[in-house]
Design a protein around this motif. Structure first.
Motif, short mmCIF file in Angstrom:
data_model
loop_
_atom_site.label_atom_id
_atom_site.label_comp_id
_atom_site.label_asym_id
_atom_site.label_seq_id
_atom_site.Cartn_x
_atom_site.Cartn_y
_atom_site.Cartn_z
N ARG A 1 9.87 3.13 16.08
CA ARG A 1 9.10 2.04 16.67
C ARG A 1 8.37 1.30 15.56
N LEU A 2 8.07 0.02 15.81
CA LEU A 2 7.34 -0.75 14.80
C LEU A 2 6.01 -0.05 14.49
N ARG A 3 5.39 0.53 15.53
CA ARG A 3 4.09 1.17 15.33
C ARG A 3 4.17 2.33 14.35
N ASP A 4 5.39 2.93 14.20
CA ASP A 4 5.53 4.06 13.29
C ASP A 4 5.36 3.65 11.82
N ILE A 5 5.61 2.37 11.53
CA ILE A 5 5.43 1.93 10.13
C ILE A 5 4.20 1.02 9.99
N PHE A 6 3.37 0.94 11.05
CA PHE A 6 2.14 0.14 10.98
C PHE A 6 0.92 1.04 10.86
N MET B 1 -3.05 1.86 11.82
CA MET B 1 -3.67 1.79 13.14
C MET B 1 -4.21 0.39 13.41
N SER B 2 -4.89 -0.22 12.41
CA SER B 2 -5.44 -1.55 12.68
C SER B 2 -4.32 -2.57 12.84
N ALA B 3 -3.20 -2.38 12.12
CA ALA B 3 -2.07 -3.29 12.28
C ALA B 3 -1.46 -3.17 13.68
N ARG B 4 -1.42 -1.93 14.22
CA ARG B 4 -0.87 -1.74 15.57
C ARG B 4 -1.70 -2.50 16.59
N ILE C 1 4.93 -16.50 13.88
CA ILE C 1 3.64 -16.28 13.23
C ILE C 1 3.87 -16.32 11.73
N ARG C 2 2.86 -16.74 10.99
CA ARG C 2 3.02 -16.91 9.55
C ARG C 2 1.84 -16.31 8.81
N GLU C 3 2.11 -15.85 7.60
CA GLU C 3 1.03 -15.50 6.66
C GLU C 3 0.00 -14.53 7.21
N VAL C 4 0.45 -13.56 7.97
CA VAL C 4 -0.48 -12.53 8.43
C VAL C 4 -0.49 -11.43 7.38
N THR C 5 -1.66 -10.94 7.03
CA THR C 5 -1.68 -9.81 6.10
C THR C 5 -2.11 -8.56 6.85
N LEU C 6 -1.35 -7.51 6.67
CA LEU C 6 -1.68 -6.25 7.33
C LEU C 6 -1.16 -5.09 6.47
N ASP C 7 -1.44 -3.87 6.92
CA ASP C 7 -1.04 -2.70 6.16
C ASP C 7 0.11 -1.98 6.84
N LEU C 8 1.15 -1.67 6.04
CA LEU C 8 2.22 -0.80 6.53
C LEU C 8 1.89 0.63 6.14
N LYS C 9 2.49 1.58 6.90
CA LYS C 9 2.25 2.99 6.61
C LYS C 9 3.50 3.60 6.00
#
Lengths: 262, 368
Positions: B49-54, B56-59, B76-84
């Protein structure tokens, strides 16, 4: 300023009885654009933005008032009274389910029916209660607003971008959805994800329908069942829709379920 | 090499991450970049699932904000977030995504692109903390500045009272029978009182101008300013009796002005001429009213011209003549004269040649 303009209230529909749609954390009244119009023929349909979201009055934001969901519930009561709503239907998505519940307890004459889409009375696990999040998860979320200031860039309000010298960019953003000020989003996130309204559920007297999605990481099925078990006479429907926003991903299913209930 | 092979490589070996996502959040396909960044063997991410590589705050961001946006505006464009990563550590990325109709059904499929953003994240954090620090620093400077200026204004008032006492005492003493030496000392004292009084006026006006209120005027219509100018000149000449001053007051109309401020302006200009002018050449003072409704007043002296490079900052506060040490006081005289001219809706300008240095005050004057 009136609550109606403060909360960017929009009214449509031809019916007598009012249906008020309120959005959850992270978006604005656009959240209801595929659902609310279906009720225009039978109801007076009202959509609104919480202060800090969408087209609400940014100057109305008060960090003290909106530190808890009570501040948002007071706004619903004010909007309801200004519009003269009686025995109306409140439809709340996500955190607005609890905001609506609080408003219906504060002013029972406004709404005799509550529709909760993906509600959660508490997001953080507590003993035997499973909210779905650990306390550290929510700490990480709140810290991320400071750590990663551009996380909400997809929906930043134009003023936030400071692009007075780039009007074309402002124009483009003006038409975007779910606008939010990241600083307000952080406070709304705190109010939402640290809330605990479990004790309020038994006080709800309105007829209540709970719409629960499958595979919703924000408000899981166990949470939906908890809400059903603690609001007397409430009904829980498990939708086929997945995720947290069935009002966008499965609007027809949501509309059908609400129509059958009201 | 066939075209098909090229496109496949373009996906697999692209210098950015690609993810193909089903409408209900299942990762259908990723490329090597994503697997390498997150520390998974190639292909092992597919089916998660996408959540598995996101993070917690990214989820939460995705569920409450990005997923609705993809429904509402399709991109959507230019969003910055953290992958796990597979080991649980986080890695900052920039993400863009588009939603497009799935050819097999109603639900939309989502194409996601990732770029690494670790350095950028550090830079953003530095910018945010630099901005916070700058705002704190600015606030402190503003508070300090306000305090300094209030201090100066209060001090000015406190200095005036004892000075008035000294002035009154000197005036009383001067009426006594005194020796020649006594009279000389009283004269020097009165000259000093005058200079001190002028300095205090300038400092107070400087503080007022800087506190934001500007120099306030009490306007009155005067038939002639000649006695006022004469008095100012006489007082100043007491300490330089051998420097000649020629006066030519030809104004024929009344003048609307704040007389005490105009007196201060004249005092500052004449004081400047006495300090810098050649003592062997007379100071020339003139005033006239013109047909087109203006009042002009000038003070000119001979001697060494003002250096060309000093001209642009001549009317700035705390600018002093180069070689004069502290003889000229604080360097507020010309600045205050300039501010007084401005407050009257007029101008103060300077010209300086080998023959003459001249300060000209000109203001609109429609009375009479």
């Amino acid at each position: 300023m009136s609550a109606i303009s403060r909360n960017n209230v929009k009214v449509s529909g031809t019916g007598e009885r009012t249906m008020l749609f309120a959005h959850g954390f992270g978006c604005d009244q656009a959240m209801w654009r595929f659902v609310a119009p279906s009720f225009n023929d039978a109801f007076k349909v009202v959509t609104m933005d919480h202060v800090g979201a969408g087209g609400s009055d940014p100057d109305a934001y008060d960090i003290g008032k909106y530190a808890s969901l009570d501040g948002y519930a007071d706004d619903i009561v004010e909007v309801g009274r200004e519009m003269g709503i009686r025995n109306g239907i409140f439809v709340g998505h996500s955190v607005s389910s609890m905001i609506g519940a609080l408003a219906s307890i504060k002013a029972p004459e406004l709404f005799n029916t509550l529709i909760m889409v993906g509600p959660s009375p508490r997001y953080i696990d507590d003993g035997a209660y499973v909210g779905g999040f650990g306390a550290s998860d929510i700490e990480e979320l709140l810290a991320s607003f400071a750590d990663n200031p551009l996380a909400w860039s997809a929906s930043m309000a134009p003023a936030i971008m400071g692009n007075a010298d780039r009007p074309e960019l402002g124009q483009e953003l003006t038409e975007s959805f779910c606008r939010t000020d990241p600083r307000i989003a952080r406070e709304f996130a705190r109010a939402t994800f640290t809330s605990d309204n479990r004790a309020d559920l038994p006080k709800v007297t309105a007829r209540t329908l709970i719409l629960q999605c499958r595979d919703d990481i924000i408000a899981g099925e166990k949470v939906g069942e908890y809400v059903r078990d603690n609001i007397s006479g409430s009904q829980l429907i498990l939708l086929d829709a997945t995720g947290h926003c069935p009002n966008l991903s499965a609007p027809d299913e949501v509309t059908k379920a609400i129509k059958e209930f009201v | 090499m066939t075209e098909e092979l090229d496109y496949r490589k373009l996906f697999d070996e692209a210098p950015c991450g690609y993810v193909l996502l089903s409408a209900d959040g299942v990762i259908l396909k990723t490329n090597d970049w994503v697997a390498n960044l997150l520390g998974y063997p190639t292909g092992e991410i597919d089916g998660k699932r996408l959540r598995d590589i996101f993070s917690m705050s990214a989820r939460i961001l995705f569920e409450t904000n990005l997923a609705p946006l993809l429904k509402l505006q399709k991109n959507i464009r230019e969003v910055t977030l953290d992958l796990k990563r597979s080991d649980g550590t986080l890695v900052p990325v920039i993400m863009g995504a588009t939603s497009f109709p799935d050819p097999l059904g109603n639900a939309n499929t989502i194409r996601i692109v990732f770029l690494e953003a670790g350095e950028r994240r550090l830079y953003e954090r530095e910018l945010v903390s630099a901005r916070d620090n700058a705002q704190k620093g600015l606030q402190k400077e503003m508070d300090d500045g306000q305090l300094r200026e209030q201090f100066v204004a209060v001090l000015g008032h406190d200095l005036r009272n004892p000075l008035s006492s000294i002035s009154a005492a000197a005036r009383i003493l001067s009426k006594e029978t005194l020796s020649d030496r006594g009279r000389q000392v009283i004269g020097l004292m009165q000259g000093s009182v005058l200079r001190m009084s002028g300095l205090i006026d300038n400092v107070l006006d400087f503080a007022r101008a800087r506190l934001g209120g500007g120099i306030g005027l009490q306007l009155r219509v005067e038939d002639t300013l000649e006695p006022l100018i004469n008095q100012v000149v006489q007082e100043l000449r007491a300490s330089s009796p051998d420097h000649d001053v020629l006066m030519s007051y030809t104004a024929t109309r009344p003048v609307e002005c704040d007389t005490s401020k105009i007196g201060q302006l004249v005092s500052n200009l004449v004081g400047n001429a006495l300090s810098h002018g050649d003592k062997r050449q007379p100071i020339r003072i003139g005033a006239e009213t013109t047909e087109n409704g203006s009042f002009r007043l000038w003070v000119a002296n001979g001697g060494k011209p003002i250096a060309a490079e000093a001209m642009p900052t001549l009317f700035n506060p705390f600018v002093r003549g180069q070689s004069q040490g502290y003889k000229d006081g604080l360097g507020l005289g010309l600045y205050i004269a300039h501010e007084i001219a401005k407050a009257h809706g007029g101008t103060l300008t300077a010209t300086s040649t080998e023959q003459e240095t001249c300060f000209l005050f000109e203001m609109p004057n429609t009375v009479g």
